[in-house]
Motif scaffolding. Sequence first.
Motif, short mmCIF file in Angstrom:
data_model
loop_
_atom_site.label_atom_id
_atom_site.label_comp_id
_atom_site.label_asym_id
_atom_site.label_seq_id
_atom_site.Cartn_x
_atom_site.Cartn_y
_atom_site.Cartn_z
N ASP A 1 0.86 -1.24 0.05
CA ASP A 1 -0.08 0.18 0.17
C ASP A 1 0.79 1.15 0.00
O ASP A 1 1.69 1.45 0.91
N VAL A 2 1.11 1.91 -1.06
CA VAL A 2 1.97 3.23 -1.16
C VAL A 2 1.48 4.32 -0.31
O VAL A 2 2.30 5.16 -0.15
N SER A 3 0.40 4.16 0.39
CA SER A 3 0.24 5.20 1.42
C SER A 3 0.92 4.92 2.89
O SER A 3 0.77 5.72 3.78
N ARG A 4 1.55 3.74 2.74
CA ARG A 4 2.20 3.16 4.10
C ARG A 4 3.73 2.87 3.89
O ARG A 4 4.13 2.22 3.03
N GLY A 5 4.55 3.78 4.44
CA GLY A 5 5.71 3.76 4.51
C GLY A 5 6.30 2.31 4.75
O GLY A 5 7.17 1.91 3.95
N GLU A 6 5.73 1.92 5.76
CA GLU A 6 6.51 0.44 5.94
C GLU A 6 6.16 -0.70 4.75
O GLU A 6 7.14 -1.63 4.67
N ASP A 7 5.16 -0.45 4.22
CA ASP A 7 4.82 -1.40 2.99
C ASP A 7 5.93 -1.04 1.88
O ASP A 7 6.29 -1.96 1.09
N ILE A 8 6.25 0.06 1.66
CA ILE A 8 7.33 0.61 0.51
C ILE A 8 8.39 -0.01 0.99
O ILE A 8 8.99 -0.54 0.08
N GLN A 9 8.78 0.15 2.15
CA GLN A 9 10.22 -0.15 2.67
C GLN A 9 10.33 -1.82 2.65
O GLN A 9 11.33 -2.47 1.83
N LYS A 10 9.19 -2.47 2.73
CA LYS A 10 9.23 -3.97 2.57
C LYS A 10 9.40 -4.43 1.13
O LYS A 10 10.00 -5.37 1.00
N ALA A 11 8.59 -3.66 0.39
CA ALA A 11 8.59 -3.83 -1.25
C ALA A 11 10.22 -3.70 -1.75
O ALA A 11 10.64 -4.58 -2.56
N VAL A 12 10.73 -2.72 -1.44
CA VAL A 12 12.03 -2.43 -1.52
C VAL A 12 12.90 -3.67 -1.27
O VAL A 12 13.70 -4.15 -2.31
N GLU A 13 12.92 -3.89 -0.01
CA GLU A 13 13.75 -4.96 0.32
C GLU A 13 13.49 -6.21 -0.34
O GLU A 13 14.34 -7.21 -0.41
N ALA A 14 12.11 -6.71 -0.60
CA ALA A 14 11.99 -7.96 -1.16
C ALA A 14 12.37 -7.84 -2.77
O ALA A 14 12.90 -8.95 -3.03
N ALA A 15 12.29 -6.81 -3.34
CA ALA A 15 13.02 -6.75 -4.77
C ALA A 15 14.30 -6.82 -4.66
O ALA A 15 15.02 -7.79 -5.44
N VAL A 16 14.90 -6.15 -3.78
CA VAL A 16 16.66 -6.46 -3.86
C VAL A 16 17.02 -7.89 -3.18
O VAL A 16 17.90 -8.45 -3.63
N GLY A 17 16.12 -8.21 -2.05
CA GLY A 17 16.57 -9.64 -1.53
C GLY A 17 16.37 -10.83 -2.59
O GLY A 17 16.96 -11.81 -2.68
N GLN A 18 15.23 -10.52 -3.53
CA GLN A 18 14.99 -11.73 -4.71
C GLN A 18 16.25 -11.63 -5.64
O GLN A 18 16.56 -12.73 -6.16
N TRP A 19 16.49 -10.56 -5.99
CA TRP A 19 17.52 -10.23 -7.34
C TRP A 19 18.62 -9.42 -7.06
O TRP A 19 19.71 -9.43 -7.87
N GLY A 20 18.78 -9.13 -5.60
CA GLY A 20 20.28 -8.31 -5.58
C GLY A 20 20.67 -7.24 -5.87
O GLY A 20 21.86 -6.59 -5.66
N ARG A 21 19.65 -6.41 -6.65
CA ARG A 21 19.88 -5.08 -6.91
C ARG A 21 18.49 -4.36 -7.28
O ARG A 21 17.65 -5.00 -7.16
N LEU A 22 18.81 -3.06 -7.51
CA LEU A 22 17.57 -2.25 -7.82
C LEU A 22 18.04 -1.11 -8.91
O LEU A 22 18.87 -0.44 -8.42
N ASP A 23 17.51 -1.29 -10.02
CA ASP A 23 17.71 -0.20 -11.07
C ASP A 23 16.76 0.97 -11.58
O ASP A 23 17.23 2.01 -11.75
N ILE A 24 15.67 0.38 -11.27
CA ILE A 24 14.56 1.40 -11.76
C ILE A 24 13.45 1.36 -10.64
O ILE A 24 13.13 0.14 -10.21
N LEU A 25 13.05 2.46 -10.12
CA LEU A 25 11.88 2.73 -9.16
C LEU A 25 10.91 3.51 -10.11
O LEU A 25 11.18 4.59 -10.65
N PHE A 26 9.69 3.02 -10.11
CA PHE A 26 8.45 3.60 -10.83
C PHE A 26 7.25 3.55 -9.86
O PHE A 26 6.77 2.58 -9.36
N PHE A 27 6.79 4.70 -9.59
CA PHE A 27 5.98 5.05 -8.59
C PHE A 27 4.62 5.29 -9.33
O PHE A 27 4.29 6.50 -10.02
N ASN A 28 3.65 4.82 -8.96
CA ASN A 28 2.26 5.00 -9.69
C ASN A 28 1.11 4.62 -8.29
O ASN A 28 1.41 3.93 -7.40
#
Length: 264
Positions: free
Chosen positions: A63-90
């Motif tokens: 839920d993009v209105s919740r900071g903790e959800d955003i943080q967990k999503a970033v950590e999950a993406a990096v945890g899955q694939w080891g990096r992050l090159d693109i952030l797209f916010f909608n």
Amino acid sequence: MARQDGRVALVLGASAGLGRAVAEKLALEGARVAMGSRTMERVREAARAIEGKGGTVLPLQADVSRGEDIQKAVEAAVGQWGRLDILFFNSGGPRPGNFFDLSEEDWRQGEDLTLMGFVRSVRAAYPHLKKAATPEVPAHIGVIVSSSVKEGIDHLTLSNVYRPAIAALVKELARTLGPEHILVNAFAPGRFATQRVEELDKETARRRGISVEEARQVSVSRIPLGRYGDPSELARVAAFFLSPDNTYVTGQTIFVDGGLVRAL
């Protein structure tokens, strides 16, 4: 196409509409895409459809209105694939209404959903984008705003206030993050065939006492191309500016509106 091969993207607000279209386009160009949405069932369904076309995706509840959800999503993406090159916010649009229709809680919710959602997303993603970025292949941040950044839209006070604020922040971030090879751009859609626009057409019809089709035709009549856009049309534009092919465009708001906006 393999424009995005080896890159990892996090697309928030990705279960439907413009966000889903961008996630799909990036995935089919070779990126590994983490897809965040408030509703897990919907984002899983969207992810399955993209996987069926050959994309590599990871559905996430966020839920993009919740900071903790955003943080967990970033950590999950990096945890899955080891990096992050693109952030797209909608995000979904804030509540429709004119100034006196809106409560203080509406203002707070609208801010959390739009402006602060983007702020929190950039803060969470920044360390990983910085690590991935190089002068030759920058990292990229993209955000959906609205044609209201240049021309206010009737009965959309919250969007008319918060979307231009995001566009201003994009300018600020371009200066701040440019030396670290992170490019930041906004995308301003006009009228697209999405659930959000369908809901706005229904609200317009209700207020004016006309049919939904009549409300839609009034909107279409103002678009020089004579139709609503398909989400894939915005996704194609966004995918270029989020790709390694874009090494020098930053701080811009790119209008994808069929010629709707007449302001300079």
